[in-house]
Design an enzyme around this catalytic site. Structure first.
Site, PDB file in Angstrom:
ATOM      1  N   SER A  57     -89.393 -77.723  11.771  1.00 58.98           N
ATOM      2  CA  SER A  57     -89.515 -79.157  11.977  1.00 58.98           C
ATOM      3  C   SER A  57     -90.761 -79.635  11.220  1.00 58.98           C
ATOM      4  CB  SER A  57     -89.664 -79.450  13.469  1.00 58.98           C
ATOM      5  OG  SER A  57     -89.825 -80.824  13.689  1.00 58.98           O
ATOM      6  N   LYS A 104     -87.359 -81.256   5.359  1.00 59.65           N
ATOM      7  CA  LYS A 104     -85.916 -81.138   5.107  1.00 59.65           C
ATOM      8  C   LYS A 104     -85.265 -82.508   4.929  1.00 59.65           C
ATOM      9  CE  LYS A 104     -85.023 -79.063   8.988  1.00 59.65           C
ATOM     10  NZ  LYS A 104     -86.399 -79.050   9.531  1.00 59.65           N
ATOM     11  N   SER A 105     -85.456 -83.376   5.907  1.00 60.47           N
ATOM     12  CA  SER A 105     -84.767 -84.661   5.887  1.00 60.47           C
ATOM     13  C   SER A 105     -85.221 -85.509   4.704  1.00 60.47           C
ATOM     14  CB  SER A 105     -85.013 -85.417   7.190  1.00 60.47           C
ATOM     15  OG  SER A 105     -84.450 -84.681   8.252  1.00 60.47           O
ATOM     16  N   SER A 119     -81.982 -74.846  12.110  1.00 60.12           N
ATOM     17  CA  SER A 119     -81.136 -73.628  12.106  1.00 60.12           C
ATOM     18  C   SER A 119     -81.974 -72.364  11.947  1.00 60.12           C
ATOM     19  CB  SER A 119     -80.055 -73.723  11.021  1.00 60.12           C
ATOM     20  OG  SER A 119     -80.571 -74.129   9.774  1.00 60.12           O
ATOM     21  N   MET A 144     -29.399 -58.669  51.993  1.00 58.19           N
ATOM     22  CA  MET A 144     -28.862 -59.781  52.786  1.00 58.19           C
ATOM     23  C   MET A 144     -28.140 -59.270  54.024  1.00 58.19           C
ATOM     24  SD  MET A 144     -29.685 -62.791  51.595  1.00 58.19           S
ATOM     25  CE  MET A 144     -28.516 -63.850  52.444  1.00 58.19           C
ATOM     26  N   HIS A 183     -45.314 -51.556  41.629  1.00 57.31           N
ATOM     27  CA  HIS A 183     -46.631 -51.422  42.223  1.00 57.31           C
ATOM     28  C   HIS A 183     -47.704 -52.041  41.345  1.00 57.31           C
ATOM     29  CE1 HIS A 183     -45.018 -48.768  45.299  1.00 57.31           C
ATOM     30  NE2 HIS A 183     -44.238 -48.342  44.340  1.00 57.31           N
ATOM     31  N   LYS A 238     -34.421 -51.697  44.227  1.00 60.76           N
ATOM     32  CA  LYS A 238     -34.176 -51.837  42.790  1.00 60.76           C
ATOM     33  C   LYS A 238     -33.400 -50.648  42.230  1.00 60.76           C
ATOM     34  CE  LYS A 238     -37.689 -51.140  40.241  1.00 60.76           C
ATOM     35  NZ  LYS A 238     -37.500 -49.896  39.501  1.00 60.76           N
ATOM     36  N   SER A 239     -33.860 -49.447  42.583  1.00 64.33           N
ATOM     37  CA  SER A 239     -33.169 -48.268  42.069  1.00 64.33           C
ATOM     38  C   SER A 239     -31.744 -48.212  42.592  1.00 64.33           C
ATOM     39  CB  SER A 239     -33.927 -47.002  42.454  1.00 64.33           C
ATOM     40  OG  SER A 239     -35.211 -47.029  41.889  1.00 64.33           O
TER      41      SER A 239
END
Lengths: 324, 636
Positions: free
Chosen positions: B470, B474-475, B542, B168, B115, B38-39
């Site tokens: 429970s 709530k419901s 929740s 090459m 690297h 490369k260099s």
């Protein structure tokens, strides 16, 4: 302004063949990109610092940097002062030019002279270029930055100037002792610069990092930027010292017995302390002449600087010590 | 430079300068190791473009003899040495930038080592590159390193790749070798989405196909390396995308001028353009595009300008001015790829700073969803990220910021992470997508927004959240509240365990993580329904405060009404309408709230119903009254 601001300029009529590549047609030219990048860097630096300053060396790179700064903040005045760290050994024409810039400046130009170096009469002849540079420039710069409590300083250095600068960051962190530590430099991605620093630390910012010497000259030519006349050739009195042509700018330059300055047509590629700055023989007395000569020349810009000749890697050491 | 160029310089410098001035700019990154040459390749490019001066050449000749690896021949790699520490190690350890130019372009090369430990440097160099040059040694073919480089290039979004098949000469310029490597590479790179690939057979050392076509490769008809760099069309994302300008600096020299300075990072801006400032969402029109050289008719991507607007709107550093017709998104939580760049590893949930565009905000980064093994591209579990590791993480900011996904716009989708103590840059980030939008800003430029929908309804939207054990009621109460509201003409919808557990959340179990996710989804759906204008009644045990706070933060302040349906455990257990307590007591249900899993009671609910002391009707009255008091539904 001959070719700014519109990116596409019709070719002059006399041009029959053009090297302007169709592939980049309609896009900014490389100089427009460099200009915009420098402006971006300056705006970031000013926004992320409290007391910024621009180091002004009177040379051509400083002229370009100042021009870019005016563009960056137009129509507002410069949001920082200029600072010249004076060695008292600059060329007289440089001092004249500095005064002119100060007069025309929409802002402040500070001058710092290291009182210690002055008291000791430090000069390049008796003390050598290394000590001279260290006390006047490196120490002088530290004193000025500390005195004014500047936390960010613009410098005109370019990456193409010297091997060790190819890896320099745009935003370069300095410790409270003004030291540069290669391991503490920050990665710079995209256009994101990190100027944050701890108390005492400062940042040097190099807006011209990606410019080459040719880019600088071409920009000076395009934008009609005033530069010190020393860059243009004219007959000047010189003596030869260690292979360098030194201009006898005043009577402080000791002449050997029987030595008489010659009148030689010379100019300077870089400017510094006159006893340390080599002239080149030249007849180029116009900007295009200078550029022509530079393009056809076969020696690099820094050759005329005595400071680099000390030893390989000397610039890097100076940088670690706080020299720009 | 070529000979005719020197001639032009000598005889017509003005003409030369005119030409030089119109050159474009190409930035590329060169990836590979010293071993790949490369260099040598970059050194030769500098040499061939005559950027090496006589004094440097003399030094090069001396160095080549002294420490060169080419037996006294010019060792171009030595032109590139930078720091003396590296020179001693014999490797480059950082990103170096090199410059050269030819007749048509100026080039900036980011020179990065190959690297493994230097992912940081490659990502840094690639972030500004238009083209990536990946070197391979023809003798070795594709290596792990090649795959790593290609992955990083694709991650950073460099779409144009040159595969420089070097050395090459050492395989006898064998076409079969070249063809095989090319085929392998196209196959591999295609999987990464890299399709714009040019493969060139090279000998950087001998100069084959670097600037001049090689006589040794008559079978190769493509461009030389330099020809390709000079002509490659850069598919510049920045020009194709909608206009964005992060504001760097407010330019206010006097009372008569107020401009916003910044770099147009994508698109084009011109006077008369409708722009939107984000995150505020306020719109205005561009009045002038100001520069020291005079006002411009338009400014394109990469130009640094100052915009003035026709309206006095509040814009400051960090805001992004966008094309109003196609604005950024705004969000405060993202999924992002994080590239860790510091020796100290990521500390999940620790506060960092994030700088995106010109804005710096506080941020936390969650434990990575996964880490990417850059060699195999496998996703592997990770508790943190170490230097040079890459992971997909959730990043949470302390406020909403304008952004685009990185794939759409690099400049508005890339960010850096800064350590708050040392101030150093510790990571880079690439936004994949927002994982939730900021709740406190109205940024969406839809023509029908929540207020518009509300005007049709005659009441405000709200999220009424019933929480409790429970069997607390709530419901029952929620059902009665809905009937009462429906009768009063209020548009409602009920979310409860039955209608979400059977559809939206049927993939979730009942362990803690699943419960958290259950509530998160309900909160998101509830927030969407609130945006649509409904009064949403959510009825969930929740039990955890954090989950309820998350739900509260999903909607605008004042639109969340927490109803604590409070019955003592013994009362609820005695009611036990579904027989669940009995099962839990028998150990048939694990983690049952109140039995072997805690219930964290609300500290400051909007409505507190002690159901064992109230009739159902009284409870309903209290809830409806609370909605009226807050102006959410009309009074009687």
């Amino acid at each position: 302004m001959r070719y700014w601001p519109q990116p596409v300029t019709p070719e002059p009529a006399h041009v029959t063949t053009t090297a302007a590549p169709a592939v980049d047609a309609g896009r900014l030219t490389h100089l427009q990109r460099l200009e915009a990048e420098s402006i971006h860097i300056m705006r970031e630096a000013v926004s992320e610092s409290e007391r910024p300053v621009m180091l002004y060396s009177i040379g051509k790179d400083s002229s370009v940097m100042l021009h870019l700064a005016r563009k960056a903040f137009y129509p507002a005045p410069l949001p920082f002062p200029l600072l010249h760290v004076d060695t008292t050994w600059k060329f007289r024409e440089m001092y004249a030019f500095r005064e002119r810039v100060a007069r025309e400046l929409d802002g402040e130009l500070l001058v710092h002279i290291n009182p210690d170096a002055q008291a000791r009469g430090i000069n390049p002849f008796d003390h050598g270029s290394a000590l001279h540079t260290d006390l006047w420039k490196t120490e002088g710069l530290k004193q000025a930055l500390e005195h004014h409590r500047f936390d960010l300083a613009f410098g005109g250095a370019r990456r193409d100037e010297e091997k060790s600068r190819a890896k320099e960051r745009v935003f370069s962190l300095r410790s409270a002792q003004h030291q540069w530590d290669p391991k503490r430099q920050r990665p710079e991605l995209w256009r994101l610069y990190n100027a944050r620093r701890s108390p005492g630390e400062s940042v040097r910012v190099f807006p011209l990092s990606n410019w080459t010497e040719l880019d600088v000259w071409q920009y000076i030519w395009l934008e009609d930027i005033p530069i010190v006349p020393l860059y243009f050739s004219k007959p000047r009195p010189v003596v030869e010292r260690d292979g360098l042509l030194i201009m006898v700018d005043d009577d402080r330059l000791p002449l050997a017995p029987g030595e008489t300055p010659r009148q030689v047509s010379v100019r300077f590629r870089t400017l510094g302390c006159y006893p340390l700055t080599g002239a080149v023989e030249s007849t180029a007395d116009t900007l295009t002449g200078i550029i022509q000569e530079m393009l056809l020349t076969t020696s690099s810009e820094r050759q005329g600087r005595a400071i680099d000749h000390d030893s390989s890697g000397s610039m890097e050491r100076k940088k670690q010590e706080g020299y720009f | 430079m070529a000979a005719h160029s020197s001639e032009l310089i000598a005889h017509d410098i003005d003409e030369y300068l005119h030409r030089h001035q119109h050159k474009g700019l190409l930035r590329f990154i060169a990836c590979g190791s010293v071993d790949d040459g490369k260099s040598t390749l970059i050194g030769r490019l500098l040499y061939e473009s005559q950027l090496v001066f006589d004094d440097q050449l003399a030094a090069l000749e001396a160095d080549s003899k002294k420490v060169g690896t080419q037996g006294g021949d010019l060792d171009f790699a030595l032109l590139l040495d930078g720091l003396s520490a590296e020179r001693e190690q014999g490797i480059t350890i950082d990103v170096a930038y090199r410059f050269f130019s030819t007749e048509t372009r100026k080039f900036i090369v980011a020179d990065t080592p190959g690297h493994e430990q230097y992912t940081r440097n490659m990502v840094t160099g690639a972030s500004t590159a238009d083209v990536a040059v990946i070197l391979v040694d023809a003798r070795k073919g594709l290596l792990t390193q090649t795959r790593r480089h290609s992955y990083l290039v694709s991650l950073i979004g460099v779409t144009s790749v040159v595969l420089a098949i070097n050395k090459m000469d050492l395989v006898g310029f064998d076409r079969d070798v070249f063809d095989r490597i090319e085929a392998d590479y196209r196959d591999f790179a295609g999987q990464l989405g890299i399709t714009d690939i040019t493969c060139i057979p090279l000998s950087a050392l001998r100069g084959d196909n670097v600037t001049e076509p090689s006589p040794h490769t008559p079978w190769y008809t493509g461009p030389t390396f330099m020809q390709h760099l000079e002509t490659v069309a850069v598919d510049d994302l920045a020009h194709a995308r909608p206009m964005r300008m992060p504001v760097q600096w407010v330019n206010r020299p006097n009372l008569d001028f107020r401009g916003f300075s910044g770099t147009v990072v994508s698109g084009t801006v011109q006077p008369g353009m409708r722009v939107k400032a984000l995150p505020s969402g306020v719109e205005s029109t561009v009045k002038r595009v100001v520069t020291m050289d005079g006002d411009l008719n338009d400014a394109q991507a990469h130009q640094a300008v100052t915009l003035t607007l026709t309206d006095e709107i509040d814009v400051s550093r960090g805001d992004v001015l966008c094309d109003a017709a196609s604005p950024c998104e705004v969000a405060d939580t993202f999924a992002a790829h994080i590239v860790w760049m510091h020796e100290d590893p990521l500390t999940p949930e620790r506060p960092y700073l994030v700088k995106i565009g010109t804005r710096t905000v506080a941020a936390t980064i969650a434990t990575p969803h996964h880490r990417v093994d850059v060699n195999t591209l496998d996703h592997v579990p990770a508790a943190t990220l170490h230097l040079n590791e890459i992971g997909l993480c959730t990043v949470s900011l302390d406020r909403g910021v304008p952004f685009d996904p990185y794939a759409v716009n690099h400049e508005t989708g890339g960010f850096i992470v800064i350590d708050r103590i040392t101030n150093t840059t510790v990571a880079a980030g690439l936004i994949e997508r927002a994982t939730r939008t900021a709740s406190n800003v109205h940024w969406q430029a839809t023509s029908v927004d929540q207020p518009a929908r509300t005007r049709l309804k005659g009441h405000e939207p709200a999220l009424v959240w019933f929480t409790g054990l429970s069997g607390a009621g709530k419901s029952t109460i929620a059902d009665l509240v809905e009937r009462r509201l429906n009768a009063a003409g209020v548009h409602t919808y009920m979310l409860d365990g039955d209608n979400v557990r059977h559809g939206l959340n049927r993939d979730l179990g009942f362990d803690d993580a699943a419960r958290v996710e259950n509530i998160r989804r309900v909160a998101e759906v509830g927030a969407l329904m609130v945006d649509s204008g409904l009064v949403v009644l959510a009825s969930f045990i929740s039990p955890f405060r954090d989950d309820r706070r998350l739900a509260r933060e999903r909607v605008a302040a004042g639109r969340f009404v927490e109803v604590f349906v409070d019955a003592p455990l013994d009362v609820a257990e005695e009611r036990d309408p579904k027989g669940l307590y009995a099962k839990a007591r028998r150990g048939e249900i694990a983690g049952f709230t109140g039995i072997d899993s805690p219930y964290e009671a609300p500290e400051a609910p909007e409505v507190h119903l002690r159901t064992h002391r109230l009739t159902p009707e009284q409870a309903v009255d209290a809830v409806v009254a609370a909605l009226r008091e807050r102006g959410l539904i009309p009074g009687d």
